[in-house]
Design a protein around this motif. Structure first.
Motif, PDB file in Angstrom:
ATOM      1  N   GLU A   7       0.823  -1.207   0.000  1.00  0.00           N
ATOM      2  CA  GLU A   7       0.000   0.000   0.000  1.00  0.00           C
ATOM      3  C   GLU A   7       0.859   1.259   0.000  1.00  0.00           C
ATOM      4  O   GLU A   7       0.604   2.198  -0.735  1.00  0.00           O
ATOM      5  CB  GLU A   7      -0.922   0.019   1.220  1.00  0.00           C
ATOM      6  CG  GLU A   7      -1.851   1.231   1.235  1.00  0.00           C
ATOM      7  CD  GLU A   7      -2.830   1.167   2.385  1.00  0.00           C
ATOM      8  OE1 GLU A   7      -3.013   2.202   3.042  1.00  0.00           O
ATOM      9  OE2 GLU A   7      -3.413   0.099   2.614  1.00  0.00           O
ATOM     10  N   LYS A   8       1.899   1.269   0.836  1.00  0.00           N
ATOM     11  CA  LYS A   8       2.724   2.471   0.956  1.00  0.00           C
ATOM     12  C   LYS A   8       4.125   2.110   1.441  1.00  0.00           C
ATOM     13  O   LYS A   8       4.290   1.203   2.240  1.00  0.00           O
ATOM     14  CB  LYS A   8       2.082   3.446   1.940  1.00  0.00           C
ATOM     15  CG  LYS A   8       2.694   4.814   1.938  1.00  0.00           C
ATOM     16  CD  LYS A   8       1.845   5.750   2.777  1.00  0.00           C
ATOM     17  CE  LYS A   8       1.885   7.103   2.113  1.00  0.00           C
ATOM     18  NZ  LYS A   8       1.018   8.061   2.723  1.00  0.00           N
ATOM     19  N   ASP A  52       8.018   9.186  -0.312  1.00  0.00           N
ATOM     20  CA  ASP A  52       7.147   8.052  -0.566  1.00  0.00           C
ATOM     21  C   ASP A  52       7.718   7.363  -1.804  1.00  0.00           C
ATOM     22  O   ASP A  52       7.695   7.924  -2.899  1.00  0.00           O
ATOM     23  CB  ASP A  52       5.716   8.532  -0.816  1.00  0.00           C
ATOM     24  CG  ASP A  52       4.741   7.398  -1.068  1.00  0.00           C
ATOM     25  OD1 ASP A  52       5.182   6.304  -1.466  1.00  0.00           O
ATOM     26  OD2 ASP A  52       3.538   7.617  -0.883  1.00  0.00           O
ATOM     27  N   THR A  54       6.783   4.313  -2.915  1.00  0.00           N
ATOM     28  CA  THR A  54       5.888   3.209  -3.262  1.00  0.00           C
ATOM     29  C   THR A  54       5.989   2.845  -4.744  1.00  0.00           C
ATOM     30  O   THR A  54       6.134   1.673  -5.095  1.00  0.00           O
ATOM     31  CB  THR A  54       4.431   3.560  -2.897  1.00  0.00           C
ATOM     32  OG1 THR A  54       4.383   3.958  -1.527  1.00  0.00           O
ATOM     33  CG2 THR A  54       3.507   2.387  -3.121  1.00  0.00           C
ATOM     34  N   THR A  87       9.583   2.335   6.258  1.00  0.00           N
ATOM     35  CA  THR A  87       8.282   1.819   6.677  1.00  0.00           C
ATOM     36  C   THR A  87       7.526   1.268   5.475  1.00  0.00           C
ATOM     37  O   THR A  87       7.251   2.000   4.526  1.00  0.00           O
ATOM     38  CB  THR A  87       7.444   2.932   7.348  1.00  0.00           C
ATOM     39  OG1 THR A  87       8.192   3.481   8.423  1.00  0.00           O
ATOM     40  CG2 THR A  87       6.135   2.379   7.873  1.00  0.00           C
ATOM     41  N   THR A  89       3.999  -0.528   4.400  1.00  0.00           N
ATOM     42  CA  THR A  89       2.631  -0.799   4.841  1.00  0.00           C
ATOM     43  C   THR A  89       1.976  -1.723   3.818  1.00  0.00           C
ATOM     44  O   THR A  89       1.735  -1.321   2.677  1.00  0.00           O
ATOM     45  CB  THR A  89       1.830   0.513   4.958  1.00  0.00           C
ATOM     46  OG1 THR A  89       2.531   1.401   5.820  1.00  0.00           O
ATOM     47  CG2 THR A  89       0.437   0.259   5.490  1.00  0.00           C
TER      48      THR A  89
END
Length: 102
Positions: A7-8, A52, A54, A87, A89
């Motif tokens: 997701e992220k 980010d 991702t 991180t 997710t």
């Protein structure tokens, strides 16, 4: 190891260095793929990176050991990695059977 959809992904690091123009920073995936994160830009002396990422890592397996590799392409300067936080997710979906049955 189960691999969930992502997701992220947020990558955050701080590097104190005498000249960031000669740094190359790579994120190595659990499958040993290398993703270029930073390539020497400018002549300042520190990097405060929070992005980010991702879209950069969507196609890779997220479960396992990740490595941040920092290459200093010059010989006469020095630096220190002062902070690192990565991180991930996972996008885990939970189905509510009560809603489906009604």
């Amino acid at each position: 190891t189960q691999n969930y959809p992502l997701e992220k992904a947020i990558l955050n690091f701080d590097i104190k260095h005498t000249y960031i123009g000669d740094l190359k920073i790579i994120l190595k995936t659990p499958d040993n793929n290398e993703i270029l994160i930073f390539k020497g830009q400018g002549n300042s002396d520190n990097i405060y990176y929070k992005q980010d990422i991702t879209k950069l890592i969507l196609k890779y397996k997220i479960s396992g050991k990740w490595n941040l590799i920092i290459h200093d392409l010059a010989k006469r300067d020095s630096g220190v990695l002062e902070n690192l936080n990565f991180t991930l997710t996972p996008a885990i979906y939970v189905c509510d059977t009560a809603t489906i049955n009604n």
